[in-house]
Design an enzyme around this catalytic site. Structure first.
Site, short mmCIF file in Angstrom:
data_model
loop_
_atom_site.label_atom_id
_atom_site.label_comp_id
_atom_site.label_asym_id
_atom_site.label_seq_id
_atom_site.Cartn_x
_atom_site.Cartn_y
_atom_site.Cartn_z
N GLU A 206 51.91 67.90 43.60
CA GLU A 206 53.00 68.87 43.71
C GLU A 206 52.70 70.07 42.81
O GLU A 206 52.98 70.02 41.61
CB GLU A 206 54.32 68.23 43.27
CG GLU A 206 54.77 67.08 44.14
CD GLU A 206 56.29 66.92 44.12
OE1 GLU A 206 56.86 66.90 45.21
OE2 GLU A 206 56.88 66.85 43.04
N SER B 253 58.05 72.66 48.74
CA SER B 253 58.55 73.45 49.87
C SER B 253 58.05 72.94 51.23
O SER B 253 57.77 73.73 52.13
CB SER B 253 58.24 74.93 49.69
OG SER B 253 58.86 75.43 48.51
N GLY C 35 60.59 74.13 45.16
CA GLY C 35 61.88 74.82 45.24
C GLY C 35 61.77 76.33 45.33
O GLY C 35 62.76 77.04 45.17
P1 13P Z 1 61.08 71.13 47.29
O1 13P Z 1 60.71 70.45 48.58
O2 13P Z 1 62.54 71.45 47.19
O3 13P Z 1 60.19 72.30 46.99
O4 13P Z 1 60.82 70.05 46.12
C1 13P Z 1 59.60 69.41 46.06
C2 13P Z 1 59.68 68.32 45.06
O5 13P Z 1 59.75 68.54 43.87
C3 13P Z 1 59.71 66.93 45.57
O6 13P Z 1 59.55 66.01 44.54
#
Ligand code: 13P
Length: 249
Positions: free
Chosen positions: A165, A211, A171
Site C-alpha cells: 500500500e 484507491s 485515500g
Molecule cells: P483507500 O482504498 O481508501 O485508498 O484505502 C486503502 C487502504 O488503506 C486499505 O487498507
C-alpha cells in the site's frame, strides 16, 4: 496458481448494526463467485455482528489490528485469541495508518504477525513507502527493510498475505499505475525469494492497496504479481465492493 484475495478495510467506519447490514447485502451480491477469497475487516466493536451476518456466506471477517500478548494489563488492547474467539479468520497488521499515527514499527509488526499466525488466523501484513520516500528514490529500500525486518520470520506461512500500500495512494484517489504496482510487487516477491525461498515467493499472495475502485481493479489484477486488493473507501459500500470482488466481469 495463487487464489486472489479481495479484502475490505473499513477503518474507523460503521457501527455494529451498519456493519451487519452492509455484510448481508454484500453476501447477497457475491453469492456464487468462485476463485476469489473475500474478506471484510470492520472495527473491533462490529466484529461479532459482522461474523453473525456473514454466516453461511463466502465472506470472511478480520480485525484491523491486534496486540501480541495473549492477555494482561494492557488497557485498550485486543488480543488475537479474543479476535479468534469471535469467529474471525483474518487480521491486518502494520497498516500505514498504524505506523504513522500509533507508533507501529517493523519490530511490533513482526510480533503481531507471530501472534496472528500462532493462533491459526490469516495475517494481512502491510508495507509501503510514503510520498517523500518515493520522491527520494527510496521505494525499494523501504520495501526491502519492511519485509526483512517485519515479515521475514513468517514468509513461509501459507497464512501470510502481503499488502503493498503506497502511502501516497491511500485515500487520495491517486492509484499507483498498474506498471508502478507491478514493479513494487515483483520487487517484494524477489525479496521474499531471497529472505525465504523461491517457493515461498511463488506462493505468497501480494495485494495492492491505495484507491482501488471498481473501474481500476481489472487492470491492476491483470499484472502478473498483483494477487488481489486491500480496499478502503470503496469497500464501505456493498455494491461497489461487490464489483471489485467480481473483477473478472
Ligand atoms: P483507500 O482504498 O481508501 O485508498 O484505502 C486503502 C487502504 O488503506 C486499505 O487498507
Amino acid at each position: 496458481m495463487r487464489t486472489p484475495v479481495i479484502a475490505g478495510n473499513w477503518k474507523m467506519y460503521k457501527t455494529a448494526r451498519q456493519a451487519a447490514e452492509t455484510i448481508r447485502s454484500l453476501a447477497d451480491l457475491v453469492k456464487g463467485v468462485q476463485g476469489v477469497e473475500v474478506v471484510i475487516c470492520p472495527p473491533f466493536t462490529a466484529l461479532a455482528a459482522a461474523v453473525e451476518a456473514a454466516k453461511g456466506s463466502p465472506v470472511a471477517i478480520g480485525a484491523q489490528d491486534c496486540y501480541w500478548e495473549k492477555e494482561g494489563a494492557f488497557t485498550g488492547q485486543v488480543a488475537v485469541p479474543m479476535i479468534a474467539d469471535l469467529g474471525c479468520s483474518h487480521c491486518i497488521v502494520g497498516h500505514s495508518e498504524r505506523r504513522q499515527f500509533f507508533g507501529e514499527t517493523d519490530a511490533t509488526v513482526d510480533k503481531k504477525i507471530e501472534a496472528v499466525l500462532a493462533n491459526g488466523l490469516n495475517c494481512i501484513a502491510c508495507v509501503g513507502e510514503t510520498l517523500a520516500e518515493r520522491e527520494a528514490g527510496q521505494t525499494f529500500a523501504v520495501l526491502e527493510r519492511q519485509v526483512r525486518n517485519g515479515l521475514s520470520r513468517h514468509l513461509t506461512s501459507a497464512r501470510l498475505v502481503i499488502a503493498y500500500e503506497p502511502v501516497w495512494a491511500i485515500g487520495t484517489g491517486k492509484t499507483a499505475t498498474p506498471v508502478q504496482a507491478q514493479e513494487a510487487h515483483a520487487f517484494i516477491r524477489q525479496v521474499v525469494a531471497e529472505a525465504a525461498s523461491p517457493a515461498a515467493a511463488q506462493a505468497v499472495r501480494i495485494l495492492y492497496g491505495g484507491s482501488v475502485k471498481p473501474d481500476n481493479i481489472a487492470t491492476l489484477m491483470a499484472q502478473p504479481d498483483v494477487d488481489g486488493g486491500l480496499v478502503g473507501g470503496a469497500s464501505l459500500d456493498a455494491a461497489s465492493f461487490a464489483k471489485i470482488v467480481r473483477f473478472r466481469g
